[in-house]
Design a protein around this motif. Structure first.
Motif, PDB file in Angstrom:
ATOM      1  N   LEU A  17       1.059  -1.301   0.061  1.00 36.10           N
ATOM      2  CA  LEU A  17       0.114  -0.234  -0.128  1.00 36.10           C
ATOM      3  C   LEU A  17       0.795   1.153   0.030  1.00 36.10           C
ATOM      4  CD1 LEU A  17      -2.942  -1.030   2.644  1.00 36.10           C
ATOM      5  CD2 LEU A  17      -2.853  -0.579  -0.077  1.00 36.10           C
ATOM      6  N   LYS A  18       1.989   1.388   0.800  1.00 30.56           N
ATOM      7  CA  LYS A  18       2.989   2.329   0.807  1.00 30.56           C
ATOM      8  C   LYS A  18       3.611   2.728  -0.670  1.00 30.56           C
ATOM      9  CE  LYS A  18       4.279   1.916   5.568  1.00 30.56           C
ATOM     10  NZ  LYS A  18       5.089   1.544   6.497  1.00 30.56           N
ATOM     11  N   GLU A  22       3.072   6.005  -2.718  1.00 31.53           N
ATOM     12  CA  GLU A  22       3.992   6.880  -3.198  1.00 31.53           C
ATOM     13  C   GLU A  22       4.277   6.960  -4.783  1.00 31.53           C
ATOM     14  OE1 GLU A  22       7.256   4.904  -1.191  1.00 31.53           O
ATOM     15  OE2 GLU A  22       6.817   5.742   0.456  1.00 31.53           O
ATOM     16  N   GLU A  23       3.904   5.933  -5.275  1.00 31.43           N
ATOM     17  CA  GLU A  23       3.795   5.887  -6.852  1.00 31.43           C
ATOM     18  C   GLU A  23       2.848   6.820  -7.411  1.00 31.43           C
ATOM     19  OE1 GLU A  23       3.365   2.013  -8.340  1.00 31.43           O
ATOM     20  OE2 GLU A  23       5.354   1.221  -7.693  1.00 31.43           O
TER      21      GLU A  23
END
Length: 47
Positions: A17-18, A22-23
């Motif tokens: 999920l992080k 971030e993408e």
């Protein structure tokens, strides 16, 4: 499922999920969205 397995799975989900978040943050705003935002700003200025 063992507690350790759940913990490892939760960590993997968190990391995925992080990475997706971030993408998404570094992606450029599509031109169509920029145009729509500009149109909204112009309408607000006319009020």
């Amino acid at each position: 499922m063992a507690k350790r397995d759940k913990s490892g799975m939760q960590h993997q989900i968190d990391e995925n999920l992080k990475r997706v978040y971030e993408e998404a943050l570094v992606q450029e705003l599509p031109d169509r969205f920029t145009q729509l935002l500009e149109q909204l700003r112009q309408k607000e200025e006319k009020k």
